[in-house]
Design a protein around this motif. Structure first.
Motif, short mmCIF file in Angstrom:
data_model
loop_
_atom_site.label_atom_id
_atom_site.label_comp_id
_atom_site.label_asym_id
_atom_site.label_seq_id
_atom_site.Cartn_x
_atom_site.Cartn_y
_atom_site.Cartn_z
N ASP A 20 -1.35 -10.21 3.65
CA ASP A 20 -2.53 -10.55 2.86
C ASP A 20 -2.17 -10.68 1.39
O ASP A 20 -1.04 -10.36 0.98
N GLY A 24 0.82 -1.21 0.00
CA GLY A 24 0.00 0.00 0.00
C GLY A 24 0.85 1.25 0.00
O GLY A 24 2.09 1.18 -0.01
N LYS A 25 0.18 2.40 0.02
CA LYS A 25 0.89 3.69 -0.04
C LYS A 25 1.79 3.88 1.18
O LYS A 25 2.86 4.45 1.10
N THR A 26 1.33 3.39 2.32
CA THR A 26 2.06 3.60 3.57
C THR A 26 3.44 2.97 3.56
O THR A 26 4.38 3.51 4.16
N GLY A 63 -0.31 -2.34 8.15
CA GLY A 63 -1.03 -1.14 7.73
C GLY A 63 -2.43 -1.12 8.33
O GLY A 63 -2.89 -2.11 8.91
N ILE A 64 -3.12 -0.01 8.16
CA ILE A 64 -4.50 0.09 8.62
C ILE A 64 -5.31 0.78 7.52
O ILE A 64 -4.84 1.74 6.90
N HIS A 106 -9.68 -1.54 8.96
CA HIS A 106 -9.28 -2.93 8.67
C HIS A 106 -7.78 -3.12 8.84
O HIS A 106 -6.99 -2.20 8.64
N LYS A 166 -5.80 9.15 7.69
CA LYS A 166 -5.84 8.06 8.68
C LYS A 166 -6.09 8.57 10.10
O LYS A 166 -6.29 7.77 11.02
C1 GLP Z 1 -5.02 -2.65 1.78
C2 GLP Z 1 -4.09 -3.77 2.21
C3 GLP Z 1 -3.74 -3.63 3.66
C4 GLP Z 1 -3.16 -2.24 3.88
C5 GLP Z 1 -4.20 -1.20 3.57
C6 GLP Z 1 -3.69 0.23 3.73
O1 GLP Z 1 -6.30 -2.93 2.24
N1 GLP Z 1 -4.68 -5.06 1.96
O2 GLP Z 1 -2.83 -4.62 4.07
O3 GLP Z 1 -2.74 -2.12 5.19
O4 GLP Z 1 -4.60 -1.38 2.23
O5 GLP Z 1 -3.21 0.71 2.52
P1 GLP Z 1 -2.56 2.15 2.32
O6 GLP Z 1 -1.23 2.09 2.97
O7 GLP Z 1 -2.44 2.31 0.82
O8 GLP Z 1 -3.46 3.14 2.95
#
Ligand code: GLP
Length: 245
Positions: free
Chosen positions: A67, A37-39, A132-133, A138, A202
């Motif tokens: 995942d 993800g972006k984080t 991540g969240i 989730h 977030k």
């Molecule tokens: C998706 C991934 C997660 C991740 C979340 C946050 O749902 N399956 O594992 O933590 O995105 O993504 P981002 O970092 O892009 O906000």
């Protein structure tokens, strides 16, 4: 919970990168779970840059992602397999046999879930999970409402991600993308969890997850009970909790 707030995105990425490297240096045979993800993009880039400059032993570390998408090709750039392989496994020269990922297609995902868990268990269990969240709380792909006792399973994507993937991949709505994910129960058994979030979008969910009730409605709230959990935030993601700490 230990809360670490970094002053900007650059220090967030650097701090997170050193958490991953520190785990490998402390225990070269560590089992480390990552998130896509972006984080995590910036921190993964830094891990590989630091490795390029100051190489360390990566021959024994096990890497997996929390995942994975199902019903899309593993070689698709949107799969977690490809992202983690390109961002971490190849740059760090981690042996392929130590990169543990589930298949994206299977006739028996129930069996694949148990296999994935036993593979990690055989290696001594998960030492570190960088987690991540999502905007709705989730963790992994455990959406609001997932029971806390849930183990590795095939879940559904949140609507924003599902919509984006269908658009980017040019898939018809009837093409169902699923989410292979460790469950909240597995995540509670990890030796150390680092929950990572950056950016103002977030901030509300971080407040709910850390200072709201512990409830399946916000899956990340279970981490309030984790015995060894660090919350790593940048100032923006922390902006709604500053009065509470
Ligand atoms: C998706 C991934 C997660 C991740 C979340 C946050 O749902 N399956 O594992 O933590 O995105 O993504 P981002 O970092 O892009 O906000």
């Amino acid at each position: 919970m230990k809360i670490t707030i970094t002053k900007n995105e650059a220090t967030f990425d650097l701090t997170a990168a050193w958490r991953i490297i520190g785990q490998i240096l402390a225990k070269p045979e560590a089992v480390i779970g990552l998130s896509t993800g972006k984080t995590t993009l910036g921190m993964h880039r830094l891990v590989s840059e630091i490795y390029g400059r100051y190489p360390f032993d990566t021959s024994k570390v096990t890497i997996f992602n929390v995942d994975e998408l199902t019903n899309i090709d593993r070689e698709n750039p949107a799969s977690c397999y490809t992202m983690i392989r390109e961002q971490i496994v190849h740059p760090l020269q981690i042996p392929e046999c130590n990169f543990i990922m589930p298949p994206t297609y299977s006739d028996d995902f129930e069996k694949e879930c148990r296999l994935f868990e036993s593979e990690l268990e055989k290696r001594g269990g998960i030492d570190l999970q960088m987690l991540g969240i999502g905007w709705n709380g989730h963790i992994g792909i455990n959406q609001p409402g997932t029971p806390f006792e849930q183990e590795t399973w095939i879940s559904v994507l949140d609507e924003k991600l599902d919509e984006r993937l269908h658009r980017e991949q040019n898939l018809p709505p009837e093409h169902k993308i699923g989410g292979f994910t460790l469950g909240p129960k597995n995540l509670m058994q990890v030796k150390k969890v680092i929950l990572i979030a950056k950016g103002a979008e977030k901030a509300p969910v971080i407040k709910d997850a850390l200072f709201g009730p512990i409830t399946p409605a916000i899956p990340a709230s279970i981490l309030q009970l984790h015995p060894n959990c660090e919350i790593l935030l940048d100032t923006e993601a922390a902006s709604e909790i500053l009065d509470s700490i």
